[in-house]
Design a protein around this motif. Structure first.
Motif, PDB file in Angstrom:
ATOM      1  N   ALA A 171       0.892  -1.334   0.007  1.00 13.99           N
ATOM      2  CA  ALA A 171       0.113   0.360   0.075  1.00 13.99           C
ATOM      3  C   ALA A 171       0.666   1.194   0.054  1.00 13.99           C
ATOM      4  O   ALA A 171       1.031   2.087  -1.132  1.00 13.99           O
ATOM      5  CB  ALA A 171      -1.350   0.023   1.289  1.00 13.99           C
ATOM      6  N   VAL A 172       1.834   1.027   1.045  1.00 11.48           N
ATOM      7  CA  VAL A 172       2.581   2.280   1.060  1.00 11.48           C
ATOM      8  C   VAL A 172       3.491   2.557  -0.467  1.00 11.48           C
ATOM      9  O   VAL A 172       3.440   3.044  -1.090  1.00 11.48           O
ATOM     10  CB  VAL A 172       4.190   2.067   2.012  1.00 11.48           C
ATOM     11  CG1 VAL A 172       4.793   3.097   1.830  1.00 11.48           C
ATOM     12  CG2 VAL A 172       3.106   1.529   3.605  1.00 11.48           C
ATOM     13  N   SER A 173       4.114   1.663  -1.188  1.00  9.17           N
ATOM     14  CA  SER A 173       4.025   1.261  -1.957  1.00  9.17           C
ATOM     15  C   SER A 173       3.330   1.721  -3.900  1.00  9.17           C
ATOM     16  O   SER A 173       3.711   2.571  -4.819  1.00  9.17           O
ATOM     17  CB  SER A 173       5.068   0.244  -3.388  1.00  9.17           C
ATOM     18  OG  SER A 173       6.021  -0.412  -2.499  1.00  9.17           O
ATOM     19  N   PHE A 174       2.033   1.812  -3.165  1.00 12.74           N
ATOM     20  CA  PHE A 174       1.035   2.762  -4.511  1.00 12.74           C
ATOM     21  C   PHE A 174       0.885   4.027  -4.003  1.00 12.74           C
ATOM     22  O   PHE A 174       1.152   4.512  -5.103  1.00 12.74           O
ATOM     23  CB  PHE A 174      -0.099   1.279  -4.076  1.00 12.74           C
ATOM     24  CG  PHE A 174      -1.017   1.918  -4.932  1.00 12.74           C
ATOM     25  CD1 PHE A 174      -1.909   1.497  -6.306  1.00 12.74           C
ATOM     26  CD2 PHE A 174      -2.264   2.551  -4.178  1.00 12.74           C
ATOM     27  CE1 PHE A 174      -2.796   1.993  -7.202  1.00 12.74           C
ATOM     28  CE2 PHE A 174      -3.841   3.458  -4.679  1.00 12.74           C
ATOM     29  CZ  PHE A 174      -3.765   3.400  -6.269  1.00 12.74           C
ATOM     30  N   LEU A 175       0.540   4.279  -3.092  1.00  9.56           N
ATOM     31  CA  LEU A 175       0.528   5.939  -2.620  1.00  9.56           C
ATOM     32  C   LEU A 175       1.998   6.523  -3.215  1.00  9.56           C
ATOM     33  O   LEU A 175       1.650   7.726  -3.574  1.00  9.56           O
ATOM     34  CB  LEU A 175       0.625   5.750  -1.078  1.00  9.56           C
ATOM     35  CG  LEU A 175      -0.135   5.290  -0.558  1.00  9.56           C
ATOM     36  CD1 LEU A 175       0.297   5.757   1.353  1.00  9.56           C
ATOM     37  CD2 LEU A 175      -1.265   6.120  -0.757  1.00  9.56           C
ATOM     38  N   LYS A 176       3.179   5.879  -3.083  1.00  4.80           N
ATOM     39  CA  LYS A 176       4.178   5.970  -3.976  1.00  4.80           C
ATOM     40  C   LYS A 176       4.542   6.550  -5.428  1.00  4.80           C
ATOM     41  O   LYS A 176       4.689   7.270  -6.038  1.00  4.80           O
ATOM     42  CB  LYS A 176       5.265   6.196  -3.229  1.00  4.80           C
ATOM     43  CG  LYS A 176       5.725   5.942  -1.799  1.00  4.80           C
ATOM     44  CD  LYS A 176       7.211   4.512  -1.393  1.00  4.80           C
ATOM     45  CE  LYS A 176       7.967   5.057  -1.852  1.00  4.80           C
ATOM     46  NZ  LYS A 176       9.214   3.930  -1.852  1.00  4.80           N
ATOM     47  N   LEU A 177       3.436   5.443  -6.153  1.00  5.87           N
ATOM     48  CA  LEU A 177       3.569   5.251  -7.481  1.00  5.87           C
ATOM     49  C   LEU A 177       2.286   6.221  -7.806  1.00  5.87           C
ATOM     50  O   LEU A 177       2.452   7.246  -9.178  1.00  5.87           O
ATOM     51  CB  LEU A 177       3.014   3.583  -7.627  1.00  5.87           C
ATOM     52  CG  LEU A 177       2.312   4.152  -9.220  1.00  5.87           C
ATOM     53  CD1 LEU A 177       3.290   3.884 -10.115  1.00  5.87           C
ATOM     54  CD2 LEU A 177       1.677   3.064  -9.650  1.00  5.87           C
ATOM     55  N   VAL A 178       1.149   6.334  -6.794  1.00  5.41           N
ATOM     56  CA  VAL A 178       0.259   7.604  -7.228  1.00  5.41           C
ATOM     57  C   VAL A 178       0.404   8.617  -6.998  1.00  5.41           C
ATOM     58  O   VAL A 178      -0.482   9.997  -6.765  1.00  5.41           O
ATOM     59  CB  VAL A 178      -1.251   7.440  -7.103  1.00  5.41           C
ATOM     60  CG1 VAL A 178      -1.065   5.793  -7.503  1.00  5.41           C
ATOM     61  CG2 VAL A 178      -1.164   7.175  -5.388  1.00  5.41           C
ATOM     62  N   GLY A 179       1.073   9.645  -6.072  1.00  6.49           N
ATOM     63  CA  GLY A 179       1.609  10.598  -5.263  1.00  6.49           C
ATOM     64  C   GLY A 179       1.667  11.386  -6.470  1.00  6.49           C
ATOM     65  O   GLY A 179       2.633  11.255  -7.529  1.00  6.49           O
TER      66      GLY A 179
END
Length: 344
Positions: A171-179
């Motif tokens: 989930a952290v990686s996803f937030l970094k991707l879409v941030g």
């Protein structure tokens, strides 16, 4: 009898040496940083603060000491002690010297909470609160799944913790991707590296009591860790309620870990290597080992933070240094323990 007395004397000497080392590092830490503080000004400022005198001192020195360095030094000590005790507790509970304080997903959950707060552009205080709450929720989810599946095995509890931790890391990686790559992504990335550079006195008021509250039951019942480390069957035969005691220790260690990560970000290796070093110095008795682990952990993290402040002109995130220093130390400890076993 003489051998026991000799062992006790040696143990006392080691403990005194550890305490002395902590006091030296603690004192020196006030003088390290980009702004040099003369020794007379340091002692005069401390004297004025303790005895409430009105003698003239440099206001800049007073500001740096009590608003910048003091909170940072206190939190380095408390966080280092807390995550080291937490790691030692988990190693005893799971009878596995390879586990650390993030084994049940508390660190990954706290990392997700902070990343979510940064993604939503929350202020500093709300980011910390989100991180703290999600750290607790992660371990709560592990315990809930474990109870729902009615799995009593320690190994399965660890596996559930790894699964939940992996979900939060994804989930952290996803937030970094879409941030936002200009603002959000650098903020999340830097936070995940771990740092004490933004510690304020308000953070001490929030985090220090929670970490100390988490450490209190572990310290009070540390002798029971000796029983739990023998195994579940042996502990039950001695009349110990293993399930209830395990929950108490897990909740206490989780409170420590979630609070520490919410303030400092991810700081690896400390909760893994410090308990090993403590056992090498004073043995496997947690009655002695837990207090020694706390002092060593506080000293180690404070020393690493000092290095991060003075090594380069731009401060190195402490999480990078703990990994860089911790990995070879851990290898050294493994070699020493293997040599000791072969000698026996």
């Amino acid at each position: 009898m003489k051998k026991t007395q000799k062992t006790n004397n040696k143990q006392r000497g080691i403990i005194l040496g550890i305490v002395a080392m902590f006091l030296v590092v603690f004192t020196i830490s006030f003088f390290l940083g980009k702004f040099p503080i003369p020794i007379p000004d340091f002692f005069q400022t401390i004297f004025n603060k303790i005895f409430l005198t009105k003698q003239s001192v440099d206001t800049q020195v007073e500001t740096i000491l009590f608003k910048i360095r003091f909170p940072r030094i206190i939190m380095a000590v408390v966080i280092g002690a807390g995550i080291s005790v937490s790691g030692s507790t988990y190693q005893a509970l799971f009878q596995n010297p390879m586990v650390s304080q993030d084994i049940l997903g508390a660190s990954q959950g706290a990392a997700f909470g902070a990343a979510l707060g940064l993604f939503l552009s929350f202020n500093y205080e709300r980011v910390i609160l989100f991180s703290f709450i999600f750290g607790l929720l992660a371990v709560g989810l592990v315990l809930l799944i474990n109870r729902y599946l009615r799995i009593g095995s320690i190994l399965n509890l660890i596996l559930i913790g790894m699964m939940v931790g992996s979900l939060f890391s994804s989930a952290v990686s996803f937030l970094k991707l879409v941030g936002d790559p200009t603002n959000t992504l650098p903020a999340i990335t830097y936070w995940l590296m771990g740092s004490l550079s933004s510690i304020k006195i308000q953070d001490v008021y929030f985090a220090a009591p929670l970490i100390l509250v988490g450490m209190l039951p572990i310290i009070l019942f540390r002798w029971r860790l000796n029983i739990l480390s023998l195994g579940e069957e042996e502990a039950n035969s001695l009349g110990v309620d293993v399930g209830r005691l395990r929950i108490i220790f897990i909740l206490a260690a989780t409170l420590i870990t979630a609070t520490a990560v919410s303030i400092s970000g991810l700081i690896g290796w400390v909760g893994l290597i410090v308990p090993h070093f403590s056992r090498m110095l004073v043995g496997n008795d947690h009655r002695v080992g837990i207090p020694v682990t706390a002092i060593l952990g506080g000293t180690f993290l404070l020393l690493v933070d000092d290095i991060s402040r003075v090594l380069t002109t731009s401060e190195i995130p402490i999480g990078i240094l703990t990994s860089f220093i911790g990995a070879p130390i851990f290898l050294f400890l493994i070699v020493k323990e293997n040599q000791a076993k072969q000698a026996d």
